[in-house]
Design a protein around this motif. Structure first.
Motif, PDB file in Angstrom:
ATOM      1  N   ALA A   1       7.054   7.423   3.106  1.00  0.00           N
ATOM      2  CA  ALA A   1       6.431   6.116   2.850  1.00  0.00           C
ATOM      3  C   ALA A   1       6.893   5.025   3.818  1.00  0.00           C
ATOM      4  N   PRO A   2       8.196   4.853   4.087  1.00  0.00           N
ATOM      5  CA  PRO A   2       8.591   3.799   5.036  1.00  0.00           C
ATOM      6  C   PRO A   2       8.017   4.010   6.433  1.00  0.00           C
ATOM      7  N   ALA A   3       8.022   5.255   6.921  1.00  0.00           N
ATOM      8  CA  ALA A   3       7.479   5.519   8.252  1.00  0.00           C
ATOM      9  C   ALA A   3       5.976   5.268   8.290  1.00  0.00           C
ATOM     10  N   ARG A   4       5.272   5.612   7.222  1.00  0.00           N
ATOM     11  CA  ARG A   4       3.825   5.374   7.182  1.00  0.00           C
ATOM     12  C   ARG A   4       3.524   3.874   7.124  1.00  0.00           C
ATOM     13  N   ALA A   5       4.322   3.126   6.360  1.00  0.00           N
ATOM     14  CA  ALA A   5       4.138   1.673   6.314  1.00  0.00           C
ATOM     15  C   ALA A   5       4.410   1.063   7.684  1.00  0.00           C
ATOM     16  N   PHE A   6       5.428   1.564   8.370  1.00  0.00           N
ATOM     17  CA  PHE A   6       5.733   1.114   9.726  1.00  0.00           C
ATOM     18  C   PHE A   6       4.524   1.341  10.634  1.00  0.00           C
ATOM     19  N   ALA A   7       3.956   2.542  10.586  1.00  0.00           N
ATOM     20  CA  ALA A   7       2.819   2.866  11.453  1.00  0.00           C
ATOM     21  C   ALA A   7       1.610   1.999  11.139  1.00  0.00           C
TER      22      ALA A   7
ATOM     23  N   LYS B   1       5.289   3.726  -6.610  1.00  0.00           N
ATOM     24  CA  LYS B   1       5.177   2.979  -7.860  1.00  0.00           C
ATOM     25  C   LYS B   1       6.556   2.713  -8.456  1.00  0.00           C
ATOM     26  N   GLY B   2       6.752   1.473  -8.865  1.00  0.00           N
ATOM     27  CA  GLY B   2       8.022   1.105  -9.474  1.00  0.00           C
ATOM     28  C   GLY B   2       9.109   0.711  -8.490  1.00  0.00           C
ATOM     29  N   THR B   3       8.782   0.720  -7.191  1.00  0.00           N
ATOM     30  CA  THR B   3       9.782   0.365  -6.180  1.00  0.00           C
ATOM     31  C   THR B   3       9.455  -0.982  -5.552  1.00  0.00           C
ATOM     32  N   GLN B   4      10.416  -1.499  -4.837  1.00  0.00           N
ATOM     33  CA  GLN B   4      10.224  -2.691  -4.026  1.00  0.00           C
ATOM     34  C   GLN B   4      10.215  -2.283  -2.553  1.00  0.00           C
ATOM     35  N   GLY B   5       9.789  -3.202  -1.717  1.00  0.00           N
ATOM     36  CA  GLY B   5       9.779  -2.930  -0.283  1.00  0.00           C
ATOM     37  C   GLY B   5      10.073  -4.188   0.494  1.00  0.00           C
ATOM     38  N   ALA B   6      10.544  -4.018   1.699  1.00  0.00           N
ATOM     39  CA  ALA B   6      10.835  -5.155   2.573  1.00  0.00           C
ATOM     40  C   ALA B   6      10.506  -4.764   4.003  1.00  0.00           C
ATOM     41  N   LEU B   7      10.083  -5.751   4.784  1.00  0.00           N
ATOM     42  CA  LEU B   7       9.742  -5.521   6.186  1.00  0.00           C
ATOM     43  C   LEU B   7      10.120  -6.754   6.994  1.00  0.00           C
ATOM     44  N   VAL B   8      10.723  -6.519   8.144  1.00  0.00           N
ATOM     45  CA  VAL B   8      11.002  -7.576   9.107  1.00  0.00           C
ATOM     46  C   VAL B   8      10.535  -7.091  10.467  1.00  0.00           C
ATOM     47  N   SER B   9       9.820  -7.958  11.176  1.00  0.00           N
ATOM     48  CA  SER B   9       9.323  -7.605  12.501  1.00  0.00           C
ATOM     49  C   SER B   9       9.635  -8.743  13.465  1.00  0.00           C
ATOM     50  N   VAL B  10      10.242  -8.418  14.599  1.00  0.00           N
ATOM     51  CA  VAL B  10      10.612  -9.441  15.573  1.00  0.00           C
ATOM     52  C   VAL B  10      10.056  -9.096  16.945  1.00  0.00           C
ATOM     53  N   ASP B  11       9.797 -10.136  17.707  1.00  0.00           N
ATOM     54  CA  ASP B  11       9.358  -9.971  19.091  1.00  0.00           C
ATOM     55  C   ASP B  11      10.576  -9.702  19.961  1.00  0.00           C
TER      56      ASP B  11
ATOM     57  N   GLY C   1      12.819   0.962  -2.046  1.00  0.00           N
ATOM     58  CA  GLY C   1      13.733   1.441  -3.072  1.00  0.00           C
ATOM     59  C   GLY C   1      13.606   0.586  -4.318  1.00  0.00           C
ATOM     60  N   ARG C   2      14.391   0.915  -5.319  1.00  0.00           N
ATOM     61  CA  ARG C   2      14.407   0.155  -6.566  1.00  0.00           C
ATOM     62  C   ARG C   2      15.529  -0.872  -6.539  1.00  0.00           C
ATOM     63  N   ASP C   3      15.310  -2.014  -7.203  1.00  0.00           N
ATOM     64  CA  ASP C   3      16.349  -3.035  -7.258  1.00  0.00           C
ATOM     65  C   ASP C   3      17.578  -2.553  -8.007  1.00  0.00           C
ATOM     66  N   ASP C   4      17.396  -1.663  -8.981  1.00  0.00           N
ATOM     67  CA  ASP C   4      18.534  -1.157  -9.746  1.00  0.00           C
ATOM     68  C   ASP C   4      19.173   0.063  -9.088  1.00  0.00           C
ATOM     69  N   ALA C   5      18.734   0.394  -7.871  1.00  0.00           N
ATOM     70  CA  ALA C   5      19.321   1.490  -7.078  1.00  0.00           C
ATOM     71  C   ALA C   5      19.198   2.850  -7.765  1.00  0.00           C
ATOM     72  N   LYS C   6      18.201   3.015  -8.633  1.00  0.00           N
ATOM     73  CA  LYS C   6      17.974   4.330  -9.218  1.00  0.00           C
ATOM     74  C   LYS C   6      17.173   5.205  -8.257  1.00  0.00           C
ATOM     75  N   ALA C   7      17.282   6.515  -8.440  1.00  0.00           N
ATOM     76  CA  ALA C   7      16.604   7.459  -7.555  1.00  0.00           C
ATOM     77  C   ALA C   7      15.088   7.318  -7.671  1.00  0.00           C
ATOM     78  N   VAL C   8      14.417   7.561  -6.554  1.00  0.00           N
ATOM     79  CA  VAL C   8      12.952   7.523  -6.499  1.00  0.00           C
ATOM     80  C   VAL C   8      12.475   8.882  -6.002  1.00  0.00           C
ATOM     81  N   ALA C   9      11.770   9.583  -6.839  1.00  0.00           N
ATOM     82  CA  ALA C   9      11.327  10.928  -6.489  1.00  0.00           C
ATOM     83  C   ALA C   9      10.487  10.910  -5.219  1.00  0.00           C
TER      84      ALA C   9
ATOM     85  N   GLY D   1       0.786  -1.226   0.000  1.00  0.00           N
ATOM     86  CA  GLY D   1       0.000   0.000   0.000  1.00  0.00           C
ATOM     87  C   GLY D   1       0.816   1.272   0.000  1.00  0.00           C
ATOM     88  N   PHE D   2       2.034   1.237   0.530  1.00  0.00           N
ATOM     89  CA  PHE D   2       2.804   2.474   0.680  1.00  0.00           C
ATOM     90  C   PHE D   2       4.057   2.545  -0.191  1.00  0.00           C
ATOM     91  N   ALA D   3       4.517   1.439  -0.736  1.00  0.00           N
ATOM     92  CA  ALA D   3       5.707   1.488  -1.581  1.00  0.00           C
ATOM     93  C   ALA D   3       5.406   2.318  -2.827  1.00  0.00           C
TER      94      ALA D   3
END
Length: 711
Positions: free
Chosen positions: A593-599, A335-345, A578-586, A331-333
């Motif tokens: 976006a990452p902080a909103r996805a976290f929340a 367009k054109g980017t990838q995302g990853a999340l890890v959550s631990v107790d 971010g993008r897999d090819d490490a290109k800039a994302v406006a 929902g928050f990544a």
């Protein structure tokens, strides 16, 4: 005329120097070479005889053809979530057995071409292939090309395992030779094509055809045969349902090999159109929990190395949290980017893991495998080092331009706040302050702190490292933040709680690892204080969830990576985009976006947990409560003085007046005054006895490396 010395013959005459009998006498070297040759020949004959006997015995002990057809390989694994629900069932899926005569010819040609081009000419073991493999090993320095034949692979799949040992390889050779003695080439190829593993639990070409193309194995076309044959080398990497581009690329290599082997013409190979191949969508693979199982299940090789019976794996994954994590990334990544999340107790149990926006499109796990620059989230280790060195969140520092070894860091927007406290510098992610802190405590110390907290990737010690120029993994950064929440105790992520048989017998039970104190609790408390401020008023405000949150944003240059990592109510979560090819994302920033996805995720993850306030009270050690110039001297009670005669003076006898700035010899009894002359100057004694003399205010940060408190 000079006399020539001619050797005498036994009969008293002289021997002819050109006597042919004398020239035929062998030298000692030639005699030894002859013996070595005979010994070598004898050992070779003995080896051949031994091998022949072993092959003969093995041939007699092999099951019949029907017995080999009915045998099955592979292990069924039921993977369960933390609540006992089934995540996925992995294991063998056998399709319909296809006799040799009904196997499509393109399938036979493709498999022989790519796996064993001399299949019809060797006896089960290919000496040419072995020599070629060894030559590549010598040339490249690593095993890049295998020498196993189709018969060897069949022997390994049915009778052996994949352990790379010479003992296993020798048994494989014997079995391959025995199979060739007992069965025909057509029978061996039939067994192989109906039993080889193609990934996704599919064994045999019929199962693979149904799984990947939705039809029976007897209807396999040339492009489909090329795709299936290409899977044997690496089933997971070239799976059509996981990475269609990789599967087609590998299939192109198979077609080229078929052309080189003479079973395809150049025109036939060029006419193949992979776009016309209809691949079945792997609906099960759409579940992002597969990222988690791809990470956790390989650990079974270590936890239960010898087990091959059907098992149930009980994991730490929380289905509700996993769905929330999947939705948050999707929902928050941008367009054109990838995302990853890890959550631990709090104990390291992985509650949710997302390695990308779509497992079907790409099964590459960015949560555990990708390495990216962390940006300012790396400042966790800079400030941990500073707090351990004696700073507190209230210490005053100066945010101003600075140059270190030719490197001039700049703040976001080029603004400088001047004199602020450490808490504010962290909350607003001031680069100049982080640079000066890193310079003072040393960049090597910051690297050591990162390594101490579980960063496994290479770390550079250039000045710019304080801003996150070293690449890291998401799971490692989450581990580091989780250790801060654990009050400085080490936390190790894990995903498997227990393994049982299908009857309930426990084969493995997770046992907590012994924790290590990475930093003193007061350092972790100070770090939590800083991170809580970053969420309350700083760059991480978008991560607020209505309960205490501590965290840090991270954004790399040109907005190539966005991070947010933080914790609340015992759960630590990290998000990367971010993008897999490490290109800039406006517009990509850690605080967006990452902080909103976290929340969004943490609101669901913490919903049923009690609100926990952070313990940020700084219970500092006594030495840190003293002024900096005195703290380095330690406790006054630890000091003994030496008089002019070299005698120790008991500190209990010091009765000096702490309210004065001069040493008072009258404080000693009259009979002892001669024994207690000052063994150092007044400045030393003032520090050693803990008297508060006039404090010297050091230059503020910017004038020199250390930002000391400004009164």
């Amino acid at each position: 005329m000079a006399r020539r010395d001619i050797p005498r013959r036994p009969d008293g005459g002289r021997s002819d120097p050109t006597d042919p009998k004398a020239s035929r006498q062998p030298s000692a070297f030639r005699r030894w070479m002859g013996r070595l040759f005979m010994w070598g020949l004898g050992f070779a004959v003995l080896g051949v005889v031994s091998l022949a006997v072993a092959v003969a015995v093995t041939t007699q002990s092999l099951p019949g053809y029907q017995g080999l057809k009915s045998s099955q390989t592979g292990q069924m694994i039921v993977v369960r979530a933390a609540d006992g629900s089934e995540i996925v069932t992995l294991g063998p899926s056998y399709g319909k057995w296809i006799p040799y005569e009904r196997i499509p010819q393109p399938m036979k040609d493709a498999m022989i071409s790519v796996e064993d081009r001399r299949y019809r000419s060797h006896w089960g073991v290919d000496p040419i292939g072995i020599v070629r493999s060894v030559m590549v090993r010598v040339e490249k320095g690593a095993w890049r090309q295998g020498g196993s034949t189709i018969t060897q692979q069949l022997a390994r799949n049915i009778f052996l395992n994949n352990n790379k040992t010479f003992g296993r390889k020798a048994r494989e050779w014997v079995l391959a030779l025995a199979l060739e003695q007992k069965f025909s080439k057509d029978q061996i190829l039939e067994l192989y094509l109906n039993k080889v593993y193609f990934g996704g639990g599919a064994y045999g070409i019929d199962s693979a055809a149904r799984k990947f193309f939705g039809h029976a194995g007897e209807d396999i076309t040339l492009p489909e045969a090329a795709i299936i044959a290409g899977l044997v080398k690496a089933p997971s990497r070239y799976s059509p349902t996981a990475d269609a581009d990789a599967a087609v690329g590998r299939a192109g290599v198979v077609l080229k090999t078929m052309q080189d082997n003479g079973v395809l013409t150049a025109q036939e190979a060029a006419a193949v159109d992979f776009k016309k191949v209809k691949m079945v969508s792997d609906t099960e693979g759409q579940n992002s929990a597969r990222y988690f199982t791809d990470w956790a299940l390989p650990q079974l090789d270590i936890l239960l190395p010898e087990n091959d019976q059907p098992i149930e794996v009980w994991t730490t994954l929380n289905p509700i949290m996993q769905r929330a994590a999947t939705n948050a990334i999707a929902g928050f990544a941008p367009k054109g980017t990838q995302g990853a999340l890890v959550s631990v107790d709090r104990d390291g149990a992985v509650l949710a893991m997302v390695g990308g926006t779509d497992y079907v499109t790409s099964n590459y796990n960015r949560a555990t495998n990708a390495v990216r620059q962390p940006g300012s989230s790396w400042k966790l280790f800079v400030y941990l080092s500073a707090l351990e060195a004696g700073y507190t969140p209230d210490d005053r520092v100066v945010d101003e331009p600075v140059t270190i070894d030719g490197w001039t860091p700049r703040n976001d927007g080029g603004r400088y706040a001047g004199e602020i406290d450490l808490r504010t510098a962290f909350a607003y992610s001031k680069n100049t302050v982080a640079a000066q802190l890193g310079n003072e405590v040393s960049f090597g110390q910051v690297a050591n702190m990162a390594r101490r907290f579980g960063i496994t990737t290479p770390i550079n010690t250039l000045p710019s490292m304080v801003l996150g120029s070293s690449e890291v993994r998401v799971i490692d950064m989450v581990r580091a933040f989780a250790s801060v929440q654990a009050k400085g105790m080490s936390v190790t992520p894990y995903g498997i709680r227990k393994v049982t048989t299908t009857d309930g017998e426990v084969l493995y039970q997770h046992r907590p690892e012994s924790q290590q104190q990475l930093v003193p609790p007061y350092v972790a408390a100070g770090m939590t204080d800083l991170m809580q401020t970053a969420v309350n008023i700083g760059t991480g405000r978008a991560a607020q969830i209505g309960r205490p949150v501590a965290g840090k944003t991270g954004t790399t240059s040109s907005n190539k990576d966005g991070w947010f990592l933080g914790f609340s109510s015992g759960i630590t979560t990290g998000v990367w985009m971010g993008r897999d090819d490490a290109k800039a994302v406006a517009g990509l920033q850690g605080g967006a976006a990452p902080a909103r996805a976290f929340a969004a995720y943490m609101k669901v993850a913490t919903a049923k947990r009690p609100v926990e306030k952070f313990d940020t009270e700084l219970k500092l050690p006594q030495w840190q409560l003293e002024p900096d110039d005195e703290a380095m001297q330690g406790s006054p009670d630890d000091y003994f003085y030496v008089d002019e005669q070299g005698n120790l003076v008991d500190p209990a006898r010091r009765q000096n007046d702490r309210d004065t700035d001069t040493f008072n010899p009258d404080a000693y009894p009259a009979d002892q005054q001669d024994e207690a002359p000052a063994a150092a100057n007044d400045d030393f004694l003032n520090r050693a006895t803990g008297r508060q003399g006039e404090r010297q205010t050091d230059p503020p940060i910017g004038s020199r490396a250390r930002p000391i408190p400004v009164n």
